[in-house]
Design a protein around this motif. Structure first.
Motif, PDB file in Angstrom:
ATOM      1  N   ALA A   1       0.812  -1.215   0.000  1.00  0.00           N
ATOM      2  CA  ALA A   1       0.000   0.000   0.000  1.00  0.00           C
ATOM      3  C   ALA A   1       0.841   1.258   0.000  1.00  0.00           C
ATOM      4  CB  ALA A   1      -0.941  -0.002   1.199  1.00  0.00           C
ATOM      5  N   THR A   2       2.054   1.179   0.555  1.00  0.00           N
ATOM      6  CA  THR A   2       2.934   2.340   0.617  1.00  0.00           C
ATOM      7  C   THR A   2       4.103   2.255  -0.353  1.00  0.00           C
ATOM      8  OG1 THR A   2       4.193   1.303   2.422  1.00  0.00           O
ATOM      9  CG2 THR A   2       2.396   2.769   3.044  1.00  0.00           C
ATOM     10  N   ASN A   3       4.176   1.168  -1.136  1.00  0.00           N
ATOM     11  CA  ASN A   3       5.313   0.957  -2.032  1.00  0.00           C
ATOM     12  C   ASN A   3       6.619   1.119  -1.258  1.00  0.00           C
ATOM     13  OD1 ASN A   3       6.702   0.405  -4.435  1.00  0.00           O
ATOM     14  ND2 ASN A   3       6.787   2.571  -4.994  1.00  0.00           N
ATOM     15  N   ALA A   4       6.766   0.349  -0.191  1.00  0.00           N
ATOM     16  CA  ALA A   4       7.892   0.501   0.730  1.00  0.00           C
ATOM     17  C   ALA A   4       9.228   0.335   0.011  1.00  0.00           C
ATOM     18  CB  ALA A   4       7.763  -0.523   1.858  1.00  0.00           C
ATOM     19  N   GLY A   5      10.222   1.027   0.552  1.00  0.00           N
ATOM     20  CA  GLY A   5      11.563   0.989  -0.041  1.00  0.00           C
ATOM     21  C   GLY A   5      12.510   0.120   0.766  1.00  0.00           C
ATOM     22  N   GLY A   6      13.280   0.745   1.672  1.00  0.00           N
ATOM     23  CA  GLY A   6      14.215  -0.016   2.485  1.00  0.00           C
ATOM     24  C   GLY A   6      15.618   0.014   1.934  1.00  0.00           C
ATOM     25  N   ILE A   7      16.441  -0.910   2.424  1.00  0.00           N
ATOM     26  CA  ILE A   7      17.882  -0.819   2.181  1.00  0.00           C
ATOM     27  C   ILE A   7      18.339  -1.469   0.882  1.00  0.00           C
ATOM     28  CG2 ILE A   7      18.371  -0.701   4.647  1.00  0.00           C
ATOM     29  CD1 ILE A   7      19.202  -3.646   4.513  1.00  0.00           C
ATOM     30  N   ALA A   8      17.505  -2.273   0.237  1.00  0.00           N
ATOM     31  CA  ALA A   8      17.961  -3.022  -0.937  1.00  0.00           C
ATOM     32  C   ALA A   8      17.400  -2.489  -2.251  1.00  0.00           C
ATOM     33  CB  ALA A   8      17.605  -4.503  -0.783  1.00  0.00           C
ATOM     34  N   VAL A   9      16.837  -1.278  -2.233  1.00  0.00           N
ATOM     35  CA  VAL A   9      16.234  -0.719  -3.444  1.00  0.00           C
ATOM     36  C   VAL A   9      17.267  -0.542  -4.545  1.00  0.00           C
ATOM     37  CG1 VAL A   9      15.052   1.309  -4.389  1.00  0.00           C
ATOM     38  CG2 VAL A   9      14.377   0.385  -2.173  1.00  0.00           C
ATOM     39  N   LEU A  10      18.495  -0.215  -4.168  1.00  0.00           N
ATOM     40  CA  LEU A  10      19.569  -0.028  -5.138  1.00  0.00           C
ATOM     41  C   LEU A  10      19.652  -1.179  -6.123  1.00  0.00           C
ATOM     42  CD1 LEU A  10      22.262   1.160  -6.203  1.00  0.00           C
ATOM     43  CD2 LEU A  10      23.397   0.101  -4.239  1.00  0.00           C
ATOM     44  N   ARG A  11      19.533  -2.398  -5.616  1.00  0.00           N
ATOM     45  CA  ARG A  11      19.670  -3.570  -6.484  1.00  0.00           C
ATOM     46  C   ARG A  11      18.334  -4.130  -6.953  1.00  0.00           C
ATOM     47  NH1 ARG A  11      23.390  -8.927  -5.186  1.00  0.00           N
ATOM     48  NH2 ARG A  11      22.648 -10.235  -6.887  1.00  0.00           N
ATOM     49  N   TYR A  12      17.329  -4.120  -6.069  1.00  0.00           N
ATOM     50  CA  TYR A  12      16.099  -4.864  -6.365  1.00  0.00           C
ATOM     51  C   TYR A  12      14.870  -3.994  -6.611  1.00  0.00           C
ATOM     52  CZ  TYR A  12      18.787  -8.899  -4.754  1.00  0.00           C
ATOM     53  OH  TYR A  12      19.736  -9.873  -4.603  1.00  0.00           O
ATOM     54  N   GLY A  13      14.953  -2.713  -6.270  1.00  0.00           N
ATOM     55  CA  GLY A  13      13.810  -1.839  -6.478  1.00  0.00           C
ATOM     56  C   GLY A  13      12.878  -1.796  -5.281  1.00  0.00           C
ATOM     57  N   ASN A  14      11.825  -0.955  -5.380  1.00  0.00           N
ATOM     58  CA  ASN A  14      10.809  -0.827  -4.342  1.00  0.00           C
ATOM     59  C   ASN A  14       9.871  -2.034  -4.360  1.00  0.00           C
ATOM     60  OD1 ASN A  14      11.448   1.852  -3.283  1.00  0.00           O
ATOM     61  ND2 ASN A  14      10.813   2.602  -5.288  1.00  0.00           N
ATOM     62  N   THR A  15       8.901  -2.024  -3.461  1.00  0.00           N
ATOM     63  CA  THR A  15       7.941  -3.123  -3.385  1.00  0.00           C
ATOM     64  C   THR A  15       7.221  -3.328  -4.716  1.00  0.00           C
ATOM     65  OG1 THR A  15       7.614  -2.604  -1.045  1.00  0.00           O
ATOM     66  CG2 THR A  15       6.005  -4.055  -2.064  1.00  0.00           C
ATOM     67  N   ARG A  16       6.909  -2.236  -5.403  1.00  0.00           N
ATOM     68  CA  ARG A  16       6.249  -2.351  -6.710  1.00  0.00           C
ATOM     69  C   ARG A  16       7.083  -3.211  -7.671  1.00  0.00           C
ATOM     70  NH1 ARG A  16       5.054   2.591  -7.487  1.00  0.00           N
ATOM     71  NH2 ARG A  16       2.780   2.462  -7.458  1.00  0.00           N
ATOM     72  N   ASP A  17       8.399  -3.040  -7.631  1.00  0.00           N
ATOM     73  CA  ASP A  17       9.274  -3.804  -8.519  1.00  0.00           C
ATOM     74  C   ASP A  17       9.376  -5.272  -8.122  1.00  0.00           C
ATOM     75  OD1 ASP A  17      10.263  -1.433 -10.058  1.00  0.00           O
ATOM     76  OD2 ASP A  17      11.012  -0.875  -8.077  1.00  0.00           O
ATOM     77  N   LEU A  18       8.977  -5.573  -6.894  1.00  0.00           N
ATOM     78  CA  LEU A  18       9.066  -6.944  -6.382  1.00  0.00           C
ATOM     79  C   LEU A  18       7.741  -7.684  -6.473  1.00  0.00           C
ATOM     80  CD1 LEU A  18      11.121  -6.172  -3.131  1.00  0.00           C
ATOM     81  CD2 LEU A  18      12.000  -7.008  -5.319  1.00  0.00           C
ATOM     82  N   THR A  19       6.749  -7.079  -7.098  1.00  0.00           N
ATOM     83  CA  THR A  19       5.394  -7.635  -7.114  1.00  0.00           C
ATOM     84  C   THR A  19       4.944  -7.944  -8.531  1.00  0.00           C
ATOM     85  OG1 THR A  19       4.889  -6.280  -5.172  1.00  0.00           O
ATOM     86  CG2 THR A  19       3.018  -7.255  -6.338  1.00  0.00           C
ATOM     87  N   LEU A  20       4.406  -9.143  -8.727  1.00  0.00           N
ATOM     88  CA  LEU A  20       3.881  -9.537 -10.030  1.00  0.00           C
ATOM     89  C   LEU A  20       2.371  -9.342 -10.128  1.00  0.00           C
ATOM     90  CD1 LEU A  20       5.948 -12.796 -10.594  1.00  0.00           C
ATOM     91  CD2 LEU A  20       6.265 -10.596 -11.727  1.00  0.00           C
ATOM     92  N   GLY A  21       1.648  -9.651  -9.075  1.00  0.00           N
ATOM     93  CA  GLY A  21       0.188  -9.546  -9.132  1.00  0.00           C
ATOM     94  C   GLY A  21      -0.407  -9.282  -7.779  1.00  0.00           C
ATOM     95  N   VAL A  22      -1.618  -8.720  -7.766  1.00  0.00           N
ATOM     96  CA  VAL A  22      -2.329  -8.456  -6.520  1.00  0.00           C
ATOM     97  C   VAL A  22      -3.802  -8.791  -6.683  1.00  0.00           C
ATOM     98  CG1 VAL A  22      -0.773  -6.633  -5.690  1.00  0.00           C
ATOM     99  CG2 VAL A  22      -2.697  -6.027  -7.168  1.00  0.00           C
ATOM    100  N   GLU A  23      -4.418  -9.094  -5.574  1.00  0.00           N
ATOM    101  CA  GLU A  23      -5.868  -9.223  -5.488  1.00  0.00           C
ATOM    102  C   GLU A  23      -6.363  -8.040  -4.666  1.00  0.00           C
ATOM    103  OE1 GLU A  23      -8.341 -13.000  -4.272  1.00  0.00           O
ATOM    104  OE2 GLU A  23      -7.774 -11.879  -2.460  1.00  0.00           O
TER     105      GLU A  23
END
Length: 468
Positions: free
Chosen positions: A147-169
């Protein structure tokens, strides 16, 4: 409040799904920084998507506003109801099942109430890696992260939560369910509805389940604490290390000497990793599937940094205890700054090349207009997220604190926008930045956001008063 609302909600979720007493509701009605608190007639805790849908149908029919809530670890008041008592809190913390771990597709399907740390552990148990990592990972939920598109310490390599998500209900405001729970890495069959809901802070619908990406387990890891001459050298060090270590860099965190001194003063069992004092420090961590690779690469990169003058000293953690000690310093900054003063937090995103010029300009601005206020700046320099925090004394009267808050925020945020940045990198908007958003969003952008809100939530039932 509709007269028979509680009875209808009890019919949808049962007695176990309702919290009506004040002591039971208390933890749901005050945010983590304790800046906002509210009241509600009921905290509703559905146990399934069907129950969430039933609750939303009831609220739609009775025109009852709903405040969705995850782990309640947010920084902007987005998950707290107002003080009028007419909004219900809908908590997803009973929907806490990991539904599937697919090591062939490298995906995991989870309910929204699963704690982030549990997602990380389930991935590790399957010899996989889920990279989202932040200070609240032991209590925040994946639904709140989405809901907040959380970031954190690994965004440099892997991206935000949006970048880590394929699908939602998602359960919509009228109780309909959009099944976007797809594990597809390619899908160009129309508008990307998923990204409407990720980062919307519960204002458009309620994310109930998600398919997230997994990655190969990181068996090799190397961590170092580096003393650098300036914030500009820290940014240059990032560029140099990327040329040597490539995408293996997971974290690249910067902290000033003042920030380190505050942490050492207020956080128990912390000590200087280096013998000498330096103006700035970098905590860098690299990881790889091969155990032997990271230590060799990190040593090579640091040797070059010392030779070039970008670094004046460095120490590499030789075991996990030393690594944890370095990270304890970085993770202690939130606790320490609250004890040192009343922090005015500026969660700024900047183009990486503009970080050093921005800090120079911001330091000069604060020195000229607020010379009595110390600056504690730190951040995820690898992804351009700077936390440029100004500390107010604890003993200020309310009027003076409010005046300084308005004046400091205005100057720092105006400067961030002048450097083509954003006033919210990872914390979101919620209540904290809602009114400021009007100043910094163009008329076109504001109109588009309002059009989306009106189309999906015409009755303004979803988290009213937040973001917009």
């Amino acid at each position: 409040m509709h007269s028979n609302l509680i009875g209808r909600l009890r019919g949808a979720v049962g007695d176990a799904g309702l919290i009506l007493d004040a002591p039971g509701q208390a933890t749901y009605l005050t945010d983590w920084p304790r800046k906002w608190s509210g009241t509600t007639p009921v905290v509703v805790r559905p146990a399934s998507t069907d129950e969430v849908a039933a609750v939303m149908r009831i609220c739609h029919e009775t025109r009852t506003p709903v405040v969705p809530q995850g782990g309640n670890t947010g920084m902007t008041g987005a998950g707290i109801p107002d003080k009028q008592g007419g909004q219900i809190v809908l908590s997803l913390n009973r929907m806490n099942r990991i539904l599937d771990v697919d090591v062939v597709s490298n995906t995991m399907t989870v309910e929204a109430g699963v704690i982030l740390q549990q997602v990380q552990q389930a991935a590790a148990d399957a010899d996989r890696f889920f990279p989202l990592s932040l200070g609240a990972e032991g209590s925040c939920t994946i639904g709140g992260n989405l809901a907040t598109n959380a970031g954190g310490i690994a965004v440099l390599r892997y991206g935000n939560t949006r970048d880590l998500t394929l699908g939602v209900e998602v359960v919509l405001p009228d109780g309909r369910v959009w099944d976007g729970l797809r594990a597809l890495r390619k899908d160009n069959s129309g508008y990307d509805l998923r990204d409407l809901f990720i980062g919307s802070e519960g204002t458009l619908g309620i994310i109930t389940r998600a398919v997230v990406k997994l990655f190969p387990a990181q068996h090799g890891r190397a961590t170092a604490w580096v003393g650098v001459p300036s914030h500009g050298d820290a940014v240059q060090l990032l560029s140099m290390m990327q040329s040597i270590c490539g995408e293996r860099i997971i974290a690249f965190e910067m902290m000033s000497e003042f920030g380190l001194s505050v942490i050492l003063r207020h956080v128990a069992d912390t000590q200087r990793p280096l013998g000498d004092v330096h103006p700035y420090y970098v905590l860098v961590e690299i990881a790889d599937a091969q155990r032997e690779t990271p230590p060799v690469l990190l040593e090579e990169a640091l040797a070059k940094a010392l030779e070039s003058g970008l670094a004046h000293d460095a120490v590499i953690a030789v075991n996990d205890r030393q690594r944890q000690a370095m990270w304890k310093i970085r993770e202690g900054v939130s606790q320490a700054q609250l004890r040192e003063g009343n922090p005015l937090k500026h969660d700024i995103a900047l183009p990486i090349a503009q970080i050093a010029p921005f800090i120079d300009a911001a330091d000069a601005l604060v020195a000229a207009h607020f010379p009595q206020l110390p600056v504690l700046n730190f951040g995820h320099i690898g992804d351009g997220n700077l936390h440029y925090n100004v500390l107010l004394p604890h003993d200020l009267c309310d009027d003076e604190r409010e005046r300084l808050t308005r004046e400091v925020n205005l100057k720092i945020h105006d400067l961030a926008i002048a450097y083509r940045g954003s006033i919210s990198a990872e914390h979101g908007v919620g209540l904290l930045r809602r009114d400021e958003l009007r100043r910094y969003k163009s008329a076109v952008e504001t109109d588009l956001m309002l059009a989306i809100k009106r189309a999906l939530d015409p009755d303004q039932l979803m988290n009213p008063g937040k973001v917009l």
